[in-house]
Design an enzyme around this catalytic site. Structure first.
Site, PDB file in Angstrom:
ATOM      1  N   ASP A 133     -20.342  42.814 -66.350  1.00 27.80           N
ATOM      2  CA  ASP A 133     -21.006  43.802 -65.492  1.00 27.80           C
ATOM      3  C   ASP A 133     -20.121  44.118 -64.282  1.00 27.80           C
ATOM      4  OD1 ASP A 133     -22.965  45.615 -64.810  1.00 27.80           O
ATOM      5  OD2 ASP A 133     -24.039  44.183 -63.552  1.00 27.80           O
ATOM      6  N   LEU A 158     -14.964  50.907 -64.911  1.00 29.79           N
ATOM      7  CA  LEU A 158     -13.535  51.042 -64.651  1.00 29.79           C
ATOM      8  C   LEU A 158     -13.277  52.085 -63.568  1.00 29.79           C
ATOM      9  CD1 LEU A 158     -12.235  50.770 -68.307  1.00 29.79           C
ATOM     10  CD2 LEU A 158     -12.639  48.971 -66.643  1.00 29.79           C
TER      11      LEU A 158
END
Lengths: 428, 341
Positions: free
Chosen positions: A307, A65
């Site tokens: 991923d 993130l």
């Protein structure tokens, strides 16, 4: 707020539900499923779901993130928005942030930012070793107590076997789940492409399958010796599938996942030196892809992950070997998973399980299911709407997707998190 | 199974726009280069005359990796065609200061470059540059990583053709480091496009790519067997780094196993020629007796290199001009039609 979604095809692999019925939500939680409303339930809002599907919000075991830190593009706020647009409501984020998530302070920072964004559950994964250096153990139990759902080394697997064994033994004593990527750095030898037909022709430095399998063999032996619960991330070779199958057969406490792109792309996609196809582990051969698909079907591979690695444009605007590896993939996890259904690899229930309850079970949580009492995290999906990926329209700050122009059947219409709509495809 | 992607080095007429690799090119592309190169060499004196062909064109030699021989031959070739030449040794300048490759490129483009001749340490760098240059700018690959060095391979087949008349039906043996050699990858492609009968590679597995069959070559561990009956022997330079990374024990052991000696050369056809893209390591991959012997054509290769590079560059500019004229003519025809109506 009380919400009823009526006359919708509800799919919940955890409860083995696949029927057209109603869903009831109150105070952000699932109140029940069925034709008859729970006693005393009066809806403030009714959504007619005729012709649509409803399934649990997805659980992604690995997505970056980009916060805290600067080597990836984006923020927790921007990337959780991208996640819910792809139907993902629970995100596990690996520790390769900047600074590395090897302390309670960083874990708490991530949790706080996620609470502020209030778009999806963000579950931090802590670092096994300090600064992911592979040398000194981080305060593993403290990280667990701070809320890390597992510990991992992200893309810097521990090379020293004794250190790894100690980390495993210590994790076992504290009932900590380790998420491991098996990779032998020496065999990888700074390679950038799968050692195969294409690398041989293009002269790209090679990463042999043994860079993964030799390390996986060692890791499995040490799991057996220490009894640690281990989840293997991003397996990419046919041989790895066999090895995990064998370990499971012998009763080892292991699970594994695969990145969605490995199920659709191969080394041949690198033929044009397109850096968008530069990933770690590398895109492998047709045989590997086929074996990974079989592994999914047979249940050897438990989960499919994004991923997600959002990158700045400049990180990809380089010759293949110099570009940063990774794909911005939150927005394609569901689409690529359901494509496996279109292609006859999995049935719908199996496919959804790989991105909902199975990954949730691995981290020991109730997420990814519509059981009564659970947080009301779900997707409303239009199976008739087809869409084409356009990088320019991606929500993630990273538009590094190699799936430009791919057509997908079925589209998320809305995503609900804790009973609130956090994403709507065509807001009225 | 997808084996090739749209060839970015060809224009809409299927003619050379860039020269990045030999992969995907056809027999006629290669023969054209060889024939044009031949036409540049004076049949009586063997010399190359200065031509006016690229007068007014600016060619920038972008070398991100040090090189003397390749840079020099390109520079001579460019000057023989009357182009304006700028040499840029980028290794020591901007990219080290954090300027990206593309920034450098676009800056140079703004200085009105018509062609970039590029050498870079990354495989695929020339493709990358070709994908990002303005439509009127051409790119010639002067060596990218371990991928390709197409002008070197063309001069090698030019030399072979000089001596053998044609590549068709020849047996060629390549001794040495294939895995780390962009020259050999391109040679193999040139030889197979020109329909050599057999391409053999002789060397230990540590110096071969993981999937040699993907290159259409036959691998021989034994040097005598590999040389048996071949028409051409190509020797490849062995880099010192190979010993450091434990791919080979020593230069001496390599010479004992694979070094090209007079005795070993006797296994090849009596009129076989010996080639080496240079620079030579005497006593490592080749014995001086062979390197300086009658069958060696090593020094000739350097002269031909100029002619072949001139050919590649003049063909690219000619193709661009033809395309432009065709388009202009089409536009004129269209205008004529409109005015006549």
């Amino acid at each position: 707020m009380r919400l009823m979604v009526e006359n919708i095809r509800i799919l919940d692999p955890q409860q083995d539900i696949d029927q057209v019925t109603n869903l009831y939500v109150a105070r952000g939680r699932i109140l029940g499923i069925g034709k008859d409303a729970p006693e005393g339930f009066e809806a403030d809002r009714i959504i007619n779901g005729t012709g649509k599907w409803l399934f649990p919000g997805l659980v992604d075991l690995q997505a970056r993130l980009a916060e805290p830190g600067s080597h990836y593009e984006g923020t927790i706020a921007s990337e959780t928005k991208a996640a819910v647009s792809g139907g993902i409501t629970t995100i596990c984020c690996p520790p390769d942030t900047m600074p590395v998530n090897d302390s309670q302070a960083v874990t708490e920072l991530i949790q706080r930012r996620a609470r502020q964004a209030a778009t999806a559950f963000v579950l931090p994964i802590g670092a096994i070793t300090k600064e992911l250096g592979g040398q000194y153990l981080s305060n593993m139990a403290a990280l667990k107590n701070a809320g890390c759902i597992a510990l991992s080394q992200a893309n810097s697997p521990i090379q020293n076997s004794l250190t790894l064994k100690n980390a495993m033994a210590y994790a076992a004593s504290n009932d900590i789940l380790l998420m491991l990527r098996s990779e032998n750095k020496n065999l990888k030898n700074n390679g950038v492409a799968h050692s195969g037909v294409v690398s041989s022709r293009l002269g790209l430095t090679e990463i042999p399958a043994s860079a993964e399998t030799a390390a996986l063999a060692r890791d499995l032996i040490l799991v057996e010796e220490t009894g640690v619960r281990a989840h293997f991330s991003l397996i990419s070779t046919a041989r790895s599938v066999e090895m995990i199958a064998d370990a499971k057969k012998r009763g080892l406490p292991v699970t594994c996942d695969v990145a969605a792109h490995q199920l659709h792309l191969t080394e041949y996609d690198v033929m044009d030196f397109d850096s968008l196809f530069h990933v770690t582990p590398p895109l492998r051969s047709h045989d590997d892809k086929a074996a990974l698909r079989v592994g999914l079907k047979m249940g050897v591979i438990d989960a499919i992950v994004s991923d997600h690695t959002p990158l700045d444009r400049d990180d990809k605007l380089l010759p293949f070997g110099e570009s940063a590896p990774g794909i911005s993939s939150l927005e394609t996890l569901l689409a690529l998973t359901l494509k496996l259904v279109d292609e006859g690899v999995l049935d719908l229930n199996q496919a959804l399980a790989k991105v909902t309850n199975h990954p949730a079970n691995i981290i020991g949580l109730h997420h990814g299911s519509l059981e009564t009492g659970n947080s009301a995290d779900f997707c409303i999906f239009d199976p008739e709407a087809n869409w084409t990926l356009d990088r320019k329209e991606m929500i993630s700050r990273g538009d590094n997707s190699p799936f430009q122009g791919w057509e997908f059947n079925g589209q998320i219409e809305a995503t609900y998190f804790q009973g609130r709509p956090v994403y709507q495809n065509n807001p009225v | 199974m997808r084996l090739s992607t749209p060839n970015i080095q060809l224009n809409e007429k299927g003619k050379l726009r860039h020269f990045l690799t030999l992969e995907g090119l056809k027999h006629h592309h290669l023969t054209e280069i060889l024939d044009v190169a031949e036409s540049f060499i004076d049949p009586l004196t063997g010399e190359i005359n200065k031509l006016d062909t690229l007068h007014g064109k600016a060619i920038m030699n972008l070398f991100f990796e040090p090189s003397t021989r390749t840079l020099t031959t390109f520079e001579i070739a460019e000057k023989r065609l009357s182009a304006d030449v700028v040499n840029l040794n980028i290794e020591t300048s901007s990219t080290k200061k954090g300027e990206t490759l593309l920034d450098t490129l676009w800056n140079l483009e703004a200085m009105l470059a018509d062609m970039f001749v590029v050498r870079h340490s990354e495989s695929g760098a020339a493709h990358f540059i070709a994908k990002h240059v303005a439509p009127h700018v051409h790119v010639v690959n002067a060596g990218d990583g371990q991928h390709a060095h197409p002008t070197q391979a063309m001069l090698d087949v030019f030399t072979i053709r000089k001596h053998k008349g044609d590549i068709f039906d020849l047996k060629v043996a390549i001794i040495g480091d294939v895995q780390h050699s962009r020259v050999v990858r391109s040679q193999i492609q040139a030889l197979s496009i020109l329909e050599a009968r057999e391409i053999r590679v002789i060397g230990p597995k540590t110096l071969l790519p993981s999937h040699p069959e993907a290159l259409g070559i036959h691998v021989y561990d034994n040097v005598e067997e590999g040389l048996e009956g071949v028409d051409v022997v190509i020797n490849v330079r062995l880099q010192n780094e190979r010993m450091k990374s434990a791919l080979l024990p020593s230069e001496k052991e390599f010479f004992n196993l694979y070094g090209l000696t007079k005795e070993r050369l006797a296994y090849a056809k009596p009129d076989a020629i010996v080639m080496h893209p240079g620079p030579i390591n005497r006593g490592v991959e080749i014995d001086s007796e062979v390197a300086d012997g009658e069958q060696s054509v090593i020094l000739e290769q350097v002269t031909y290199g100029i002619a072949v590079r001139m050919a590649v560059m003049s063909i690219i500019f000619r193709n661009a001009q033809e395309l432009q004229e065709e388009k202009r003519q089409a536009l004129l025809d269209l205008n004529m039609m409109e005015t006549s109506e």
